[in-house]
Design a protein around this motif. Structure first.
Motif, mmCIF file in Angstrom:
data_model
loop_
_atom_site.group_PDB
_atom_site.id
_atom_site.type_symbol
_atom_site.label_atom_id
_atom_site.label_comp_id
_atom_site.label_asym_id
_atom_site.label_seq_id
_atom_site.Cartn_x
_atom_site.Cartn_y
_atom_site.Cartn_z
ATOM 1 N N GLY A 189 0.838 -1.186 0.000
ATOM 2 C CA GLY A 189 0.000 0.000 0.000
ATOM 3 C C GLY A 189 0.872 1.234 0.000
ATOM 4 N N ILE A 190 0.394 2.253 -0.672
ATOM 5 C CA ILE A 190 1.115 3.525 -0.753
ATOM 6 C C ILE A 190 0.156 4.610 -0.303
ATOM 7 C CG2 ILE A 190 2.098 5.197 -2.391
ATOM 8 C CD1 ILE A 190 2.970 2.726 -4.081
ATOM 9 N N LEU A 191 0.642 5.517 0.528
ATOM 10 C CA LEU A 191 -0.205 6.612 1.013
ATOM 11 C C LEU A 191 0.629 7.881 1.016
ATOM 12 C CD1 LEU A 191 -2.990 7.267 2.452
ATOM 13 C CD2 LEU A 191 -1.724 7.065 4.584
ATOM 14 N N LEU A 192 0.279 8.825 0.157
ATOM 15 C CA LEU A 192 1.014 10.096 0.110
ATOM 16 C C LEU A 192 0.209 11.174 0.815
ATOM 17 C CD1 LEU A 192 2.813 8.628 -1.944
ATOM 18 C CD2 LEU A 192 2.995 10.779 -3.187
ATOM 19 N N GLU A 193 0.757 11.699 1.909
ATOM 20 C CA GLU A 193 0.068 12.768 2.626
ATOM 21 C C GLU A 193 0.727 14.096 2.274
ATOM 22 O OE1 GLU A 193 -2.001 10.952 6.419
ATOM 23 O OE2 GLU A 193 0.152 10.735 6.596
ATOM 24 N N PRO B 145 -11.404 16.835 -5.086
ATOM 25 C CA PRO B 145 -10.059 16.262 -4.962
ATOM 26 C C PRO B 145 -8.987 17.353 -4.864
ATOM 27 C CG PRO B 145 -10.896 15.988 -7.188
ATOM 28 C CD PRO B 145 -12.007 16.569 -6.388
ATOM 29 N N ILE B 146 -7.793 16.934 -4.473
ATOM 30 C CA ILE B 146 -6.700 17.870 -4.206
ATOM 31 C C ILE B 146 -6.373 18.733 -5.424
ATOM 32 C CG2 ILE B 146 -4.919 16.153 -4.773
ATOM 33 C CD1 ILE B 146 -3.139 17.344 -2.650
ATOM 34 N N HIS B 147 -6.591 18.202 -6.649
ATOM 35 C CA HIS B 147 -6.309 18.964 -7.870
ATOM 36 C C HIS B 147 -6.954 20.344 -7.833
ATOM 37 C CE1 HIS B 147 -6.468 14.661 -8.772
ATOM 38 N NE2 HIS B 147 -5.797 14.831 -9.877
ATOM 39 N N PHE B 148 -8.107 20.438 -7.132
ATOM 40 C CA PHE B 148 -8.891 21.666 -7.202
ATOM 41 C C PHE B 148 -8.731 22.571 -5.984
ATOM 42 C CE2 PHE B 148 -11.591 18.672 -9.834
ATOM 43 C CZ PHE B 148 -10.981 19.074 -11.013
ATOM 44 N N ALA B 149 -7.818 22.201 -5.068
ATOM 45 C CA ALA B 149 -7.635 23.030 -3.872
ATOM 46 C C ALA B 149 -7.364 24.501 -4.220
ATOM 47 C CB ALA B 149 -6.519 22.461 -2.997
ATOM 48 N N PRO B 150 -6.550 24.802 -5.260
ATOM 49 C CA PRO B 150 -6.294 26.221 -5.558
ATOM 50 C C PRO B 150 -7.557 26.992 -5.952
ATOM 51 C CG PRO B 150 -4.620 24.838 -6.569
ATOM 52 C CD PRO B 150 -5.699 23.917 -6.071
ATOM 53 N N GLN B 151 -8.577 26.294 -6.430
ATOM 54 C CA GLN B 151 -9.822 26.989 -6.772
ATOM 55 C C GLN B 151 -10.470 27.583 -5.525
ATOM 56 O OE1 GLN B 151 -12.157 24.036 -8.866
ATOM 57 N NE2 GLN B 151 -10.890 24.215 -10.723
ATOM 58 N N LEU B 152 -10.293 26.911 -4.387
ATOM 59 C CA LEU B 152 -10.870 27.412 -3.131
ATOM 60 C C LEU B 152 -10.177 28.701 -2.690
ATOM 61 C CD1 LEU B 152 -11.172 24.037 -1.209
ATOM 62 C CD2 LEU B 152 -13.047 25.406 -2.127
ATOM 63 N N THR B 153 -8.872 28.815 -2.998
ATOM 64 C CA THR B 153 -8.141 30.033 -2.684
ATOM 65 C C THR B 153 -8.728 31.207 -3.469
ATOM 66 O OG1 THR B 153 -6.103 28.805 -2.269
ATOM 67 C CG2 THR B 153 -5.868 31.116 -2.848
ATOM 68 N N LEU B 154 -8.968 30.985 -4.758
ATOM 69 C CA LEU B 154 -9.504 32.048 -5.614
ATOM 70 C C LEU B 154 -10.934 32.385 -5.196
ATOM 71 C CD1 LEU B 154 -8.047 30.512 -8.877
ATOM 72 C CD2 LEU B 154 -7.242 32.608 -7.789
ATOM 73 N N ALA B 196 -3.863 16.608 2.528
ATOM 74 C CA ALA B 196 -4.482 15.608 1.665
ATOM 75 C C ALA B 196 -3.864 14.241 1.874
ATOM 76 C CB ALA B 196 -4.336 15.999 0.205
ATOM 77 N N GLU B 197 -4.671 13.222 1.582
ATOM 78 C CA GLU B 197 -4.248 11.827 1.630
ATOM 79 C C GLU B 197 -4.416 11.325 0.210
ATOM 80 O OE1 GLU B 197 -5.790 9.749 5.460
ATOM 81 O OE2 GLU B 197 -6.456 8.581 3.740
ATOM 82 N N ASP B 198 -3.307 11.018 -0.470
ATOM 83 C CA ASP B 198 -3.363 10.736 -1.898
ATOM 84 C C ASP B 198 -4.138 11.871 -2.583
ATOM 85 O OD1 ASP B 198 -1.808 8.501 -1.593
ATOM 86 O OD2 ASP B 198 -3.464 7.114 -1.515
ATOM 87 N N GLU B 199 -5.157 11.551 -3.363
ATOM 88 C CA GLU B 199 -5.841 12.600 -4.113
ATOM 89 C C GLU B 199 -7.027 13.208 -3.344
ATOM 90 O OE1 GLU B 199 -6.017 9.438 -4.545
ATOM 91 O OE2 GLU B 199 -8.151 8.988 -4.650
ATOM 92 N N ARG B 200 -7.236 12.766 -2.095
ATOM 93 C CA ARG B 200 -8.367 13.270 -1.314
ATOM 94 C C ARG B 200 -7.956 14.396 -0.382
ATOM 95 N NH1 ARG B 200 -11.766 8.442 -1.332
ATOM 96 N NH2 ARG B 200 -10.288 6.926 -2.090
ATOM 97 N N LEU B 201 -8.653 15.520 -0.445
ATOM 98 C CA LEU B 201 -8.435 16.571 0.552
ATOM 99 C C LEU B 201 -9.025 16.102 1.870
ATOM 100 C CD1 LEU B 201 -9.353 19.950 -1.178
ATOM 101 C CD2 LEU B 201 -7.126 19.296 -0.270
#
Lengths: 326, 326
Positions: A189-193, B145-154, B196-201
């Motif tokens: 398992g891989i988990l990137l925080e 998902p984490i990809h969109f975190a910068p949208q929350l800043t704007l 974030a944990e992997d791609e999840r905020l």
């Protein structure tokens, strides 16, 4: 009294009995204290033969990683350049995060023989018993913006899969996004925080758990159809953990440098070649709802492209992937 | 002895002198202890008239936020539904993060009258003196998902800009990505720290600093050409902080709900309309190098589209934006 000094005495007399009296004299403690320390060592995997007349003989040591041995075999330059080794921790992720907050550099590695409270995705637990697996966390400080953090997750899965296939010669594949499977059963398992400030990644803690030498008895029965170890998959013969760690760190560093120079394109190709999740029906449970379809590849950002039954495609950024419902 | 009981005595006798002897009797402490508490209150902004014959009269209280008053004026439903108020903290971000780790829900708000160690972007400090600004942090738990975190800043910058323009009628604009300026001088800062944990905020801590009623003397001289306050920009007349907070939380919640339902499209339009960074030359210092060009808009992910001198466009995810070098 530390068990280290006692172990040194046995290392100086390999294969021989050392009398309780001698130990007691050398270490300046009572014979009862010696007996207590022997019991303590037995509890963490050491085996002794105890003879009333001759004393104690060290029969076997647990499979313990040695930091000097790891460093001597290390082929990577940055990854693993600093190693923090622990007998037992709550979670290597927590320790690496603390080190990162204190300013530890990229490549700082935390390894534990045992985790009391190993963490998997979504707060799930992770079976990580003494000396039988690789439980480690490494600090990354990439200069990519937060948008691309998920690419590092996929890159790490590719590196681990390539390295383990080479070292073990087992048929390991990647389940989207980052689980490694052998014949449908999970072996790592891989988990990137990630921690970010606005659009800047401050650091990423990459947690890697590899079930190397676990036996069937190490798992709860109800998990045996979902998980396995490299040893079980290899017919009972185990693997050397030091070789696995150093080979993986080298592969991972190579891909990371490639990624920093050439971007995500080459990683997509490698990931797709190793994936077992593509071109077969799946059910994806996302925070916004359930999607049934066939994953057909990664897009340039690292999200999964899924073809739905009506022929349209959707981009999935985050989901739990399961079997299709028939 | 707490200063609260002493303040109650003055509140029961508004505009009147209260003798040291009476205070001493009522609170059961020595007159020296009373004098020490008066000094303590003066140090945090209370003003007293002290008469040897008559005792002490409370002349003025510092502008202190009242949680009951905030709650009574609140128009938002989730944002600010739970408020943690502090006289003085190191950083509201740290407290909100601790609460988030302990499971505090979305909308939990931390407000302090004063920050000892307020944080700005990239580890920079933030001037946040007693009672003169709004220093607060709120927990968000978006399912994006984490990809969109910068949208929350704007999004947060748009909400704050719209609300402050409405309440103060001052000509406030947004400098990319999220600073608010009046005539080129900064009046507020926004800092979103994502975990974030992997791609999840897992959660986002949104830190908001607004320089409401600071005077020129509150800033170091060398900063006065870069920063200002709403009060200075308004010719010396200050603003009610409770009104600003409650109006902003309402606007922010409305935009957040719009974003969760309709995506980032509507936010792009609002951001571009309020931005002062578009269509004029700028120098962007990115981790990969310096880009000179003209920012022309946001792309669908929230990154900045910049037209270079040769007519080509580049997408900038993360940079420090400065004046062009002529």
């Amino acid at each position: 009294m530390s068990t280290n000094r006692l172990l040194e005495l046995f290392e100086q007399n390999p294969g021989e009995y050392v009398s309780g009296e001698l130990i007691s004299q050398q270490l300046g403690v009572s014979r009862t204290a010696v007996w207590k320390q022997i019991k303590k060592l037995e509890s963490i995997g050491y085996q002794f033969d105890a003879s009333r007349r001759l004393g104690y003989k060290l029969i076997s040591s647990p499979d313990t990683l040695s930091v000097p041995e790891l460093l001597s075999q290390m082929k990577s330059k940055i990854f693993g350049s600093s190693i923090h080794w622990f007998e037992s921790v709550d979670s290597t992720q927590n320790i690496a995060q603390k080190l990162a907050e204190e300013g530890a550099p990229e490549g700082t590695l935390v390894i534990a023989e045992q985790q009391q409270n190993g963490r998997g995705r979504m707060g799930r637990g992770w079976v990580s018993p003494q000396g039988k697996g690789i439980w480690m966390s490494m600090i990354l400080r990439p200069s990519t913006p937060i948008h691309f953090a998920p690419q590092l997750t996929l890159l790490t899965a590719v590196a681990l899969c390539r390295s383990l296939r080479r070292v073990t010669e087992l048929p390991i594949g990647i389940k989207w996004p980052n689980d490694l499977l052998i014949e449908g059963k999970k072996i790592s398992g891989i988990l990137l925080e990630s921690t970010a400030e606005d659009e800047r990644l401050r650091y990423v803690i990459a947690g890697i758990g590899i079930s190397v030498n676990l036996e069937k008895t190490d798992y709860p029965d109800e998990m045996l159809n979902k998980v396995t170890s490299l040893r079980i998959a290899n017919g009972g013969d185990g693997f050397d953990r030091t070789t696995i760690i150093t080979d993986f760190l080298h592969e991972w560093e190579q891909l990371y440098l490639l990624y920093c120079e050439k971007g995500f394109g080459p990683i997509i190709t490698l990931w797709e070649a190793l994936s077992v999740s593509l071109n077969q029906p799946a059910r994806l449970i996302t925070p916004q709802g359930t999607i049934d379809g066939v994953p057909i590849g990664l897009d340039a950002s690292g999200a999964l492209t899924v073809r739905k039954e009506d022929g349209s495609t959707v981009i999935v950024f985050s989901a739990e992937m399961g079997e299709p419902v028939r």
